[in-house]
Scaffold this active site. Structure first.
Site, PDB file in Angstrom:
ATOM      1  N   ARG A   4       0.862  -1.177   0.000  1.00  0.00           N
ATOM      2  CA  ARG A   4       0.000   0.000   0.000  1.00  0.00           C
ATOM      3  C   ARG A   4       0.898   1.226   0.000  1.00  0.00           C
ATOM      4  NH1 ARG A   4      -3.501  -2.645  -1.698  1.00  0.00           N
ATOM      5  NH2 ARG A   4      -5.595  -2.981  -0.881  1.00  0.00           N
ATOM      6  N   GLU A   9      -3.854   7.750  -4.805  1.00  0.00           N
ATOM      7  CA  GLU A   9      -4.095   7.103  -6.098  1.00  0.00           C
ATOM      8  C   GLU A   9      -5.400   7.634  -6.671  1.00  0.00           C
ATOM      9  OE1 GLU A   9      -3.872   2.845  -5.650  1.00  0.00           O
ATOM     10  OE2 GLU A   9      -1.917   2.970  -4.682  1.00  0.00           O
ATOM     11  N   HIS A  64      -1.234   0.549  -9.843  1.00  0.00           N
ATOM     12  CA  HIS A  64      -1.849  -0.421  -8.932  1.00  0.00           C
ATOM     13  C   HIS A  64      -2.323  -1.634  -9.755  1.00  0.00           C
ATOM     14  CE1 HIS A  64      -3.790  -0.726  -4.733  1.00  0.00           C
ATOM     15  NE2 HIS A  64      -3.615  -1.931  -5.246  1.00  0.00           N
TER      16      HIS A  64
HETATM   17  C1  GLV Z   1      -5.080  -4.918  -4.234  1.00  0.00           C
HETATM   18  O1  GLV Z   1      -4.295  -4.064  -3.946  1.00  0.00           O
HETATM   19  C2  GLV Z   1      -5.847  -5.643  -3.294  1.00  0.00           C
HETATM   20  O2  GLV Z   1      -5.795  -5.332  -2.087  1.00  0.00           O
HETATM   21  O3  GLV Z   1      -6.563  -6.559  -3.692  1.00  0.00           O
END
Ligand code: GLV
Length: 359
Positions: A258, A287, A309
């Site tokens: 994260r 983000e 991401h």
């Molecule tokens: C992606 O970052 C998730 O947490 O699935």
């Protein structure tokens, strides 16, 4: 019984068809952008039974309070759930589910690919070709990369994804430093066995090691530091100026966990002033990455890789309706388990319910 469901985005038609086939009344917010909290609140206040969410949706106390007594489940299409206020869910007696496991290998392999990409300078090399700056073959000009095989990698956080990543690293004959608040000797000795097998079969140049180390030791010894921790108050800015200063000047930082686990201001300074050799990020403090983010500084382009991401984004992992394979399938299964009262209606027995402690 027909339940009313609101999905804040289309998580995959095949999986959503499973919900439709059960006769549920499903509304899907079809735009690519998220619906925003106001619309989520409106639907929850309207009495929906189930809410399908992604990590973009703020599912906070206000949402849970609005669903008190009506909302039966929040099904999150992600493994991370830092967008969900767990305490509020518990206070309101509303279970939420996630999609752990099915994205483990997609994310772990992506982390490894980022490590390779930044270390072997794939992007700068491609730019040389595309920009027609490839004038000749030369032993070391215009750039060189850093070889991955045989180096030392620190795995910060050895949950499912960190472990899968560590196992992939054994294929590159790396020394593996595991760092986690919870020590797992069985896992570390398993890794050591894998490394020993390669060595005894003559498949590696030397006997590599796997060990459990402190955070500080991991930072100081590693050529690559890869982050696999959840975002919690104690992991916020885990990688700050002090941590970056501890890393080797030749080391790389990889973050697929994260964004707020890394202090981006400090990282920018570290990259500019060459405290470390480079970084590869799939996640950011904000983000999508803001237009004015200092991480966009062209001066950093050669040593900072950035992605949207993207780690779990494979066709299989994102879209399969099979709960053993895809996030969409697992998300929908979590929703169905709760609404249909599977497992004898016992929320604590349901595999995808996260906040079991509330029931
Ligand atoms: C992606 O970052 C998730 O947490 O699935």
């Amino acid at each position: 019984m027909s339940f009313r469901i609101f999905a804040t985005c289309n998580i995959g038609e095949d999986a959503l068809d499973r919900v439709r086939e059960l006769g549920y009344d499903l509304e899907v917010f079809a735009e690519q952008e998220p619906p925003g909290k106001a619309l989520i609140l409106e639907r929850v206040r309207g009495g929906i039974d189930g809410l399908i969410t992604t990590l973009r949706d703020p599912i906070d106390r206000e949402v849970f309070e609005a669903g008190r007594g009506t909302l039966r489940v929040v099904a999150q299409d992600a493994v991370g759930f830092d967008n969900i206020d767990r305490q509020a869910a518990n206070d309101c007696g509303i279970p939420f589910t996630n999609t752990a496991d099915v994205l483990t290998h997609a994310t772990a392999e992506f982390a490894f690919f980022l490590l390779g990409a930044v270390s072997r300078k794939l992007y700068p090399s491609e730019r040389i070709v595309r920009e027609n700056r490839w004038s000749t073959w030369h032993p070391f000009l215009p750039i060189l990369g850093d070889e991955v095989t045989g180096k030392t990698v620190a795995v910060i956080g050895t949950g499912r994804i960190g472990r899968a990543f560590a196992v992939k690293c054994t294929g590159f004959q790396m020394d593996i430093l595991c760092c986690d608040g919870v020590e797992d000797r069985t896992f570390v000795s398993g890794l050591q066995e894998l490394l020993d097998t390669q060595s005894s079969l003559g498949l590696s140049r030397r006997r590599c090691s796997a060990s459990q180390v402190s955070f500080e030791e991991a930072l100081e010894r590693a050529d690559y530091v890869s982050l696999h921790v959840p975002l919690l108050p104690e992991t916020y800015h885990l990688i700050d100026a002090g941590a970056l200063r501890r890393m080797k000047q030749s080391a790389y930082l990889i973050n697929t966990s994260r964004g707020p686990v890394v202090d981006e201001q400090a990282l920018c300074q570290a990259l500019k002033e060459r405290w470390i050799a480079g970084a590869a990020l799939d996640v950011f403090e904000r983000e999508p990455l803001p237009e004015d983010s200092p991480l966009r500084d062209p001066e950093l382009t050669d040593r900072l890789r950035m992605f949207h991401h993207f780690a779990s984004a494979t066709r299989e992992t994102r879209l399969s309706p099979d709960p053993e394979i895809g996030m969409a399938g697992r998300c929908v299964q979590g929703l169905i388990d709760v609404l249909e009262g599977n497992y004898g209606g016992d929320l604590r027995q349901m595999p995808y319910v996260v906040n079991k402690e509330a029931f």
